[in-house]
Design a protein around this motif. Structure first.
Motif, PDB file in Angstrom:
ATOM      1  N   SER A 336       0.840  -1.192   0.000  1.00 36.16           N
ATOM      2  CA  SER A 336       0.000   0.000   0.000  1.00 36.16           C
ATOM      3  C   SER A 336       0.881   1.250   0.000  1.00 36.16           C
ATOM      4  O   SER A 336       1.936   1.288   0.623  1.00 36.16           O
ATOM      5  CB  SER A 336      -0.905   0.007   1.233  1.00 36.16           C
ATOM      6  OG  SER A 336      -1.505   1.268   1.418  1.00 36.16           O
ATOM      7  N   LYS A 337       0.425   2.276  -0.694  1.00 40.21           N
ATOM      8  CA  LYS A 337       1.178   3.530  -0.740  1.00 40.21           C
ATOM      9  C   LYS A 337       1.247   4.192   0.632  1.00 40.21           C
ATOM     10  O   LYS A 337       2.139   5.001   0.897  1.00 40.21           O
ATOM     11  CB  LYS A 337       0.559   4.482  -1.752  1.00 40.21           C
ATOM     12  CG  LYS A 337       0.697   4.015  -3.202  1.00 40.21           C
ATOM     13  CD  LYS A 337       0.093   5.024  -4.167  1.00 40.21           C
ATOM     14  CE  LYS A 337       0.254   4.552  -5.610  1.00 40.21           C
ATOM     15  NZ  LYS A 337      -0.339   5.523  -6.572  1.00 40.21           N
ATOM     16  N   LYS A 338       0.310   3.876   1.505  1.00 40.51           N
ATOM     17  CA  LYS A 338       0.276   4.485   2.833  1.00 40.51           C
ATOM     18  C   LYS A 338       0.790   3.535   3.917  1.00 40.51           C
ATOM     19  O   LYS A 338       0.543   3.753   5.102  1.00 40.51           O
ATOM     20  CB  LYS A 338      -1.152   4.925   3.162  1.00 40.51           C
ATOM     21  CG  LYS A 338      -1.658   6.041   2.255  1.00 40.51           C
ATOM     22  CD  LYS A 338      -3.029   6.537   2.704  1.00 40.51           C
ATOM     23  CE  LYS A 338      -3.508   7.686   1.824  1.00 40.51           C
ATOM     24  NZ  LYS A 338      -4.834   8.188   2.259  1.00 40.51           N
ATOM     25  N   TYR A 339       1.505   2.516   3.488  1.00 36.94           N
ATOM     26  CA  TYR A 339       2.061   1.558   4.465  1.00 36.94           C
ATOM     27  C   TYR A 339       2.890   2.288   5.513  1.00 36.94           C
ATOM     28  O   TYR A 339       3.742   3.117   5.200  1.00 36.94           O
ATOM     29  CB  TYR A 339       2.928   0.534   3.737  1.00 36.94           C
ATOM     30  CG  TYR A 339       3.876  -0.232   4.636  1.00 36.94           C
ATOM     31  CD1 TYR A 339       3.409  -1.220   5.499  1.00 36.94           C
ATOM     32  CD2 TYR A 339       5.245   0.028   4.620  1.00 36.94           C
ATOM     33  CE1 TYR A 339       4.268  -1.920   6.314  1.00 36.94           C
ATOM     34  CE2 TYR A 339       6.118  -0.671   5.445  1.00 36.94           C
ATOM     35  CZ  TYR A 339       5.634  -1.636   6.290  1.00 36.94           C
ATOM     36  OH  TYR A 339       6.491  -2.340   7.100  1.00 36.94           O
ATOM     37  N   ASP A 340       2.605   1.973   6.768  1.00 37.05           N
ATOM     38  CA  ASP A 340       3.330   2.574   7.892  1.00 37.05           C
ATOM     39  C   ASP A 340       3.480   1.497   8.968  1.00 37.05           C
ATOM     40  O   ASP A 340       2.522   1.167   9.675  1.00 37.05           O
ATOM     41  CB  ASP A 340       2.568   3.779   8.441  1.00 37.05           C
ATOM     42  CG  ASP A 340       3.365   4.560   9.484  1.00 37.05           C
ATOM     43  OD1 ASP A 340       3.982   3.918  10.363  1.00 37.05           O
ATOM     44  OD2 ASP A 340       3.351   5.806   9.429  1.00 37.05           O
ATOM     45  N   ARG A 341       4.667   0.986   9.094  1.00 37.52           N
ATOM     46  CA  ARG A 341       4.933  -0.152   9.971  1.00 37.52           C
ATOM     47  C   ARG A 341       4.544   0.122  11.424  1.00 37.52           C
ATOM     48  O   ARG A 341       3.881  -0.700  12.077  1.00 37.52           O
ATOM     49  CB  ARG A 341       6.413  -0.500   9.840  1.00 37.52           C
ATOM     50  CG  ARG A 341       6.951  -1.552  10.768  1.00 37.52           C
ATOM     51  CD  ARG A 341       8.448  -1.664  10.510  1.00 37.52           C
ATOM     52  NE  ARG A 341       9.129  -2.449  11.500  1.00 37.52           N
ATOM     53  CZ  ARG A 341      10.446  -2.473  11.638  1.00 37.52           C
ATOM     54  NH1 ARG A 341      11.204  -1.741  10.837  1.00 37.52           N
ATOM     55  NH2 ARG A 341      11.023  -3.210  12.562  1.00 37.52           N
ATOM     56  N   GLU A 342       4.949   1.264  11.943  1.00 39.74           N
ATOM     57  CA  GLU A 342       4.677   1.558  13.356  1.00 39.74           C
ATOM     58  C   GLU A 342       3.204   1.859  13.601  1.00 39.74           C
ATOM     59  O   GLU A 342       2.634   1.432  14.608  1.00 39.74           O
ATOM     60  CB  GLU A 342       5.558   2.729  13.823  1.00 39.74           C
ATOM     61  CG  GLU A 342       7.057   2.428  13.771  1.00 39.74           C
ATOM     62  CD  GLU A 342       7.426   1.174  14.556  1.00 39.74           C
ATOM     63  OE1 GLU A 342       6.829   0.951  15.632  1.00 39.74           O
ATOM     64  OE2 GLU A 342       8.290   0.423  14.092  1.00 39.74           O
ATOM     65  N   ARG A 343       2.564   2.587  12.697  1.00 40.62           N
ATOM     66  CA  ARG A 343       1.133   2.851  12.846  1.00 40.62           C
ATOM     67  C   ARG A 343       0.337   1.561  12.772  1.00 40.62           C
ATOM     68  O   ARG A 343      -0.652   1.384  13.486  1.00 40.62           O
ATOM     69  CB  ARG A 343       0.663   3.812  11.750  1.00 40.62           C
ATOM     70  CG  ARG A 343       0.933   5.281  12.005  1.00 40.62           C
ATOM     71  CD  ARG A 343       0.267   6.132  10.943  1.00 40.62           C
ATOM     72  NE  ARG A 343      -1.183   5.958  10.945  1.00 40.62           N
ATOM     73  CZ  ARG A 343      -1.961   6.162   9.880  1.00 40.62           C
ATOM     74  NH1 ARG A 343      -1.414   6.520   8.722  1.00 40.62           N
ATOM     75  NH2 ARG A 343      -3.266   5.994   9.970  1.00 40.62           N
ATOM     76  N   CYS A 344       0.780   0.657  11.906  1.00 39.49           N
ATOM     77  CA  CYS A 344       0.100  -0.629  11.779  1.00 39.49           C
ATOM     78  C   CYS A 344       0.104  -1.359  13.115  1.00 39.49           C
ATOM     79  O   CYS A 344      -0.953  -1.782  13.606  1.00 39.49           O
ATOM     80  CB  CYS A 344       0.777  -1.470  10.699  1.00 39.49           C
ATOM     81  SG  CYS A 344       0.169  -3.172  10.611  1.00 39.49           S
ATOM     82  N   LYS A 345       1.253  -1.492  13.719  1.00 38.31           N
ATOM     83  CA  LYS A 345       1.349  -2.206  14.994  1.00 38.31           C
ATOM     84  C   LYS A 345       0.554  -1.509  16.087  1.00 38.31           C
ATOM     85  O   LYS A 345      -0.038  -2.161  16.954  1.00 38.31           O
ATOM     86  CB  LYS A 345       2.824  -2.349  15.393  1.00 38.31           C
ATOM     87  CG  LYS A 345       3.598  -3.319  14.518  1.00 38.31           C
ATOM     88  CD  LYS A 345       5.027  -3.509  14.988  1.00 38.31           C
ATOM     89  CE  LYS A 345       5.886  -2.308  14.692  1.00 38.31           C
ATOM     90  NZ  LYS A 345       7.321  -2.570  14.986  1.00 38.31           N
ATOM     91  N   SER A 346       0.536  -0.180  16.033  1.00 40.67           N
ATOM     92  CA  SER A 346      -0.222   0.570  17.031  1.00 40.67           C
ATOM     93  C   SER A 346      -1.725   0.391  16.832  1.00 40.67           C
ATOM     94  O   SER A 346      -2.470   0.161  17.784  1.00 40.67           O
ATOM     95  CB  SER A 346       0.153   2.060  16.941  1.00 40.67           C
ATOM     96  OG  SER A 346      -0.653   2.834  17.807  1.00 40.67           O
ATOM     97  N   ASN A 347      -2.180   0.474  15.580  1.00 38.93           N
ATOM     98  CA  ASN A 347      -3.618   0.414  15.312  1.00 38.93           C
ATOM     99  C   ASN A 347      -4.206  -0.971  15.574  1.00 38.93           C
ATOM    100  O   ASN A 347      -5.376  -1.085  15.962  1.00 38.93           O
ATOM    101  CB  ASN A 347      -3.898   0.835  13.871  1.00 38.93           C
ATOM    102  CG  ASN A 347      -3.803   2.340  13.686  1.00 38.93           C
ATOM    103  OD1 ASN A 347      -3.291   3.048  14.546  1.00 38.93           O
ATOM    104  ND2 ASN A 347      -4.285   2.853  12.572  1.00 38.93           N
ATOM    105  N   ILE A 348      -3.421  -2.009  15.347  1.00 39.51           N
ATOM    106  CA  ILE A 348      -3.945  -3.356  15.622  1.00 39.51           C
ATOM    107  C   ILE A 348      -3.667  -3.776  17.063  1.00 39.51           C
ATOM    108  O   ILE A 348      -4.007  -4.889  17.458  1.00 39.51           O
ATOM    109  CB  ILE A 348      -3.361  -4.403  14.653  1.00 39.51           C
ATOM    110  CG1 ILE A 348      -1.859  -4.558  14.859  1.00 39.51           C
ATOM    111  CG2 ILE A 348      -3.677  -4.073  13.211  1.00 39.51           C
ATOM    112  CD1 ILE A 348      -1.250  -5.659  14.012  1.00 39.51           C
ATOM    113  N   ALA A 349      -3.043  -2.867  17.825  1.00 44.98           N
ATOM    114  CA  ALA A 349      -2.783  -3.094  19.255  1.00 44.98           C
ATOM    115  C   ALA A 349      -1.964  -4.359  19.484  1.00 44.98           C
ATOM    116  O   ALA A 349      -2.286  -5.192  20.333  1.00 44.98           O
ATOM    117  CB  ALA A 349      -4.096  -3.160  20.028  1.00 44.98           C
ATOM    118  N   ALA A 350      -0.866  -4.494  18.720  1.00 43.31           N
ATOM    119  CA  ALA A 350      -0.025  -5.685  18.845  1.00 43.31           C
ATOM    120  C   ALA A 350       0.530  -5.836  20.259  1.00 43.31           C
ATOM    121  O   ALA A 350       0.625  -6.953  20.779  1.00 43.31           O
ATOM    122  CB  ALA A 350       1.114  -5.624  17.823  1.00 43.31           C
ATOM    123  N   ASP A 351       0.873  -4.723  20.902  1.00 42.27           N
ATOM    124  CA  ASP A 351       1.387  -4.795  22.273  1.00 42.27           C
ATOM    125  C   ASP A 351       0.317  -5.274  23.240  1.00 42.27           C
ATOM    126  O   ASP A 351       0.563  -6.121  24.106  1.00 42.27           O
ATOM    127  CB  ASP A 351       1.912  -3.420  22.706  1.00 42.27           C
ATOM    128  CG  ASP A 351       3.260  -3.096  22.089  1.00 42.27           C
ATOM    129  OD1 ASP A 351       3.911  -4.031  21.598  1.00 42.27           O
ATOM    130  OD2 ASP A 351       3.644  -1.916  22.092  1.00 42.27           O
TER     131      ASP A 351
END
Length: 380
Positions: A336-351
């Protein structure tokens, strides 16, 4: 007067308060600073030396921090702990495991050549850094062929006739697990936490690979003697054909599921997540309520119980590329053109979920070879 005053200060002499004949009579007299009154020439030099040393040490500390964060730019700073590389050639020449109740500390990954594209290198390094006491093996196409020739020669003809390298890559990862055990991860998998913690949850110990064949690691009394294979579920739709991807797996050596590769079948039946899901479902339907023991496939040892664990979606595949992951695809898909690794992990609440891994689904392969458009996203 200033040069004379400086000379007197350095020599520890009291400066004269009388203006020199050549000085401006309107210039105010210079008074010696009381701090210098007690400094003899050796003491003054020592004070200067201390200042220089302090400044030098401070500069080194700043430079060290700058080096770690800026100068290396993706390379590994000296003494940075990560899993040591074990070449596939050396592994092929090593003895195969004789003990099948532990997960060997081997991280298996595979690529066409030893050189990894930029993002693959970053994600692969995360797995090595999260598991610094493991060993990392990068298998190339040539290594995979040598593995089949040496340990699975009866598959060689069919292996070579498969219509594309992705089919061979899908097949051979099962051979890694069956022969050596350990953990396999696609190169678009980021490791978020140490894998040892995951296996401990299921009462399975992870041990150095060498100890699985030299007898240096002994079973603890509170650890069950059984073979176990691990897979991850993706998404919440169990009926989805790709709901158990083969992008990540782990196993003790010699698990019968990995050895249950049939003979003359088509590539679609033989490899990939659809085939994997089918095999797992068949396995679970046969052994779910059974204490049946099986004999070894690859070596002499007493019969052992065996089980399969399909881990919940949040453990391994918190981001799904199926419909239930549409809300995150824009920032979580590397294509995706808007791929953002850190936002992804934050938004899916990986922690918060305690995820051990996440896959960004590069889909770098096509039936005929690499997907050129997707490879551009991996290389940048």
């Amino acid at each position: 007067m200033a040069p004379l005053l400086t000379r007197n200060l350095l020599l520890g002499q009291s400066p004269s308060l009388q203006p020199s004949p050549s000085s401006n009579r309107d210039e105010p007299p210079l008074i010696r600073h009381p701090q210098f009154s007690s400094l003899s020439p050796p003491s003054f030099r020592r004070a200067i030396a201390v200042v220089v040393i302090v400044v030098f040490i401070g500069t080194l500390i700043i430079f060290r921090d700058l080096s770690a964060s800026t100068l290396y730019k993706g390379l590994d700073p000296p003494n940075h702990r990560k899993a040591a590389q074990l070449s596939a050639k050396d592994l092929l020449e090593s003895p195969v495991p004789k003990n099948y109740e532990f997960v060997p500390k081997l991280i298996h990954q595979s690529w066409s050549t030893p050189e990894l594209p930029s993002k693959f290198e970053t994600w692969s390094r995360s797995c090595r850094e999260q598991n610094p006491d493991w060993q990392w093996v990068l298998w190339t196409d040539e290594d995979n062929l040598n593995l089949v020739k040496k340990y699975f020669p009866w598959y060689l003809e069919y292996y070579q006739k498969l219509p594309g390298e992705i089919y061979r890559a899908d097949l051979v990862r099962n051979m890694y697990m069956h022969l050596y055990g350990g953990m396999y991860a696609d190169l678009d998998v980021e490791c978020l936490r140490p894998a040892n913690e995951l296996f401990e949850t299921y009462n399975i110990a992870a041990v150095p690979y060498k100890s699985t064949y030299d007898g240096s690691h002994h079973r603890s009394l509170n650890v069950l003697q059984e073979r176990k294979a691990f897979f991850g579920r993706m998404g919440t739709n169990d009926t989805f054909d790709h709901s158990i991807p083969n992008a990540w797996m782990a196993s003790t050596p010699g698990h019968p599921l990995k050895g249950a590769i049939p003979g003359k079948i088509t590539a679609e039946q033989l490899t990939g997540p659809i085939a994997l899901r089918r095999y797992i479902n068949l396995y679970l339907s046969k052994y779910r309520n059974s204490d049946e023991l099986v004999v070894d496939v690859i070596g002499p040892q007493n019969a052992m119980k065996h089980t399969v664990e399909v881990l919940p979606w949040w453990n391994v595949f918190p981001y799904s590329w199926d419909r239930d992951g549409l809300a995150f695809r824009e920032i979580c898909s590397v294509n995706s053109k808007k791929y953002d690794r850190e936002r992804c992990k934050s938004n899916i609440a990986a922690d918060r979920w305690g995820s051990y891994f996440i896959t960004y689904w590069s889909h770098s392969w096509s039936r005929s070879g690499h997907n050129d458009d997707n490879m551009k996203n991996i290389a940048n």
